[in-house]
Scaffold this motif. Structure first.
Motif, mmCIF file in Angstrom:
data_model
loop_
_atom_site.group_PDB
_atom_site.id
_atom_site.type_symbol
_atom_site.label_atom_id
_atom_site.label_comp_id
_atom_site.label_asym_id
_atom_site.label_seq_id
_atom_site.Cartn_x
_atom_site.Cartn_y
_atom_site.Cartn_z
ATOM 1 N N UNK A 26 1.160 -1.441 -0.015
ATOM 2 C CA UNK A 26 -0.491 -0.115 -0.382
ATOM 3 C C UNK A 26 0.883 1.192 -0.049
ATOM 4 N N UNK A 27 0.336 2.611 -0.479
ATOM 5 C CA UNK A 27 1.115 3.931 -0.395
ATOM 6 C C UNK A 27 0.196 4.654 0.717
ATOM 7 N N UNK A 28 1.049 4.986 1.623
ATOM 8 C CA UNK A 28 0.408 5.710 2.879
ATOM 9 C C UNK A 28 1.031 7.287 2.920
ATOM 10 N N UNK A 29 0.442 8.178 3.133
ATOM 11 C CA UNK A 29 0.490 9.438 3.331
ATOM 12 C C UNK A 29 1.855 10.271 4.981
ATOM 13 N N UNK A 30 2.566 10.355 4.705
ATOM 14 C CA UNK A 30 4.070 11.118 5.288
ATOM 15 C C UNK A 30 3.061 10.694 6.973
ATOM 16 N N UNK A 31 3.519 10.509 7.734
ATOM 17 C CA UNK A 31 3.513 10.502 9.677
ATOM 18 C C UNK A 31 4.467 10.317 9.827
ATOM 19 N N UNK A 32 4.058 10.398 11.546
ATOM 20 C CA UNK A 32 5.257 10.991 12.753
ATOM 21 C C UNK A 32 5.954 9.674 12.412
ATOM 22 N N UNK A 33 7.133 9.562 12.295
ATOM 23 C CA UNK A 33 7.896 8.664 13.126
ATOM 24 C C UNK A 33 8.565 8.083 13.955
ATOM 25 N N UNK A 34 8.232 7.528 14.325
ATOM 26 C CA UNK A 34 9.518 7.496 15.797
ATOM 27 C C UNK A 34 10.849 7.545 15.557
ATOM 28 N N UNK A 35 11.635 7.673 15.574
ATOM 29 C CA UNK A 35 13.252 7.190 15.184
ATOM 30 C C UNK A 35 13.494 5.873 16.780
ATOM 31 N N UNK A 36 14.559 5.494 16.056
ATOM 32 C CA UNK A 36 15.319 3.684 16.933
ATOM 33 C C UNK A 36 16.592 4.859 16.726
ATOM 34 N N UNK A 37 16.986 4.831 18.582
ATOM 35 C CA UNK A 37 18.578 5.091 19.079
ATOM 36 C C UNK A 37 19.339 3.705 18.378
ATOM 37 N N UNK A 38 20.420 4.737 17.885
ATOM 38 C CA UNK A 38 21.346 3.918 17.676
ATOM 39 C C UNK A 38 21.453 2.731 15.990
ATOM 40 N N UNK A 39 20.292 2.855 15.039
ATOM 41 C CA UNK A 39 19.246 2.607 14.404
ATOM 42 C C UNK A 39 20.995 2.736 12.653
ATOM 43 N N UNK A 40 21.012 2.494 12.096
ATOM 44 C CA UNK A 40 21.662 2.757 10.756
ATOM 45 C C UNK A 40 20.991 4.396 10.195
ATOM 46 N N UNK A 41 21.842 4.822 9.926
ATOM 47 C CA UNK A 41 20.880 5.846 9.059
ATOM 48 C C UNK A 41 20.140 5.808 7.670
ATOM 49 N N UNK A 42 20.239 5.096 7.266
ATOM 50 C CA UNK A 42 18.564 4.858 6.526
ATOM 51 C C UNK A 42 17.756 4.140 6.947
ATOM 52 N N UNK A 43 17.892 3.899 8.579
ATOM 53 C CA UNK A 43 16.707 3.399 9.012
ATOM 54 C C UNK A 43 16.176 4.916 9.466
ATOM 55 N N UNK A 44 15.036 5.216 9.111
ATOM 56 C CA UNK A 44 14.628 6.498 9.654
ATOM 57 C C UNK A 44 13.257 6.396 11.069
ATOM 58 N N UNK A 45 13.338 5.514 10.971
ATOM 59 C CA UNK A 45 11.999 4.904 12.760
ATOM 60 C C UNK A 45 11.244 3.697 12.473
ATOM 61 N N UNK A 46 9.849 3.762 12.957
ATOM 62 C CA UNK A 46 9.468 3.433 12.925
ATOM 63 C C UNK A 46 7.824 3.693 13.361
ATOM 64 N N UNK A 47 7.205 2.971 12.368
ATOM 65 C CA UNK A 47 5.395 4.019 12.960
ATOM 66 C C UNK A 47 4.728 2.387 12.846
ATOM 67 N N UNK A 48 3.349 3.069 13.351
ATOM 68 C CA UNK A 48 2.532 2.044 13.763
ATOM 69 C C UNK A 48 1.204 1.855 13.140
#
Length: 170
Positions: A26-48
């Motif tokens: 699916x394609x979704x609109x941009x939403x707030x992303x929760x960053x993950x500490x010490x994740x690689x630079x290409x990981x922006x974070x996670x969403x629910x």
């Protein structure tokens, strides 16, 4: 009879890219992303996303492209879990243009003579019809092999790049 391939066309940094439609859940609109500490630079974070934790990757960083500021029309293309070894993964793109049916005759495959770190993730170059090119848009689309891009993350080639991916069982 020549076959056709269905792709999702999107933009990154002013360039046109595509991926196989069967990889996009699916394609979704941009939403707030929760960053993950010490994740690689290409990981922006996670969403629910409707109760599922979904890893969000910055495709610009992942492909080694210049990363620009947040754009107004950014979207997240959520991939099918099979494309990401069973994980829920979404990729940030500048905008999604269309779903396009491409004739195999309009796809130029990259030859073995052209080699770069990036070219191993390209399935081919899609040549766009004349009427689309007349709209002052670039007439080539880079067809990405997202399965290879994701598979390369697990290879550990960049100081354990898979370290930032959150698995449902974690």
């Amino acid at each position: 009879m020549a076959g056709t391939i269905d792709v999702v066309e999107f933009e990154l940094g002013g360039e046109r890219y595509a991926l196989d439609i069967n990889l996009a859940r699916e394609i979704v609109e941009m939403m707030p992303i929760t960053p993950i500490p010490r994740a690689p630079a290409y990981i922006s974070g996670v969403i629910n996303l409707r109760g599922e934790i979904t890893n969000i990757m910055n495709l610009n960083t992942l492909l080694g492209l210049p990363d620009k500021d947040v754009r107004e029309n950014q979207k997240i293309i959520v991939l099918v879990p099979e494309a990401a070894k069973g994980n829920n993964v979404g990729i940030i793109v500048d905008d999604v243009s269309s779903v396009r049916q491409v004739a195999e005759a309009d796809i130029e495959h990259i030859g073995a003579g052209i080699s770069s770190e990036f070219s191993q993730f390209v399935k081919g170059i899609i040549k766009v019809s004349a009427e689309d090119a007349e709209k002052k848009r670039k007439d080539l689309i880079i067809w990405l092999d997202m399965e290879k891009v994701i598979a390369d993350l697990g290879s550990g080639s960049k100081n354990n790049p898979g370290a930032g991916i959150v698995h449902e069982s974690d």
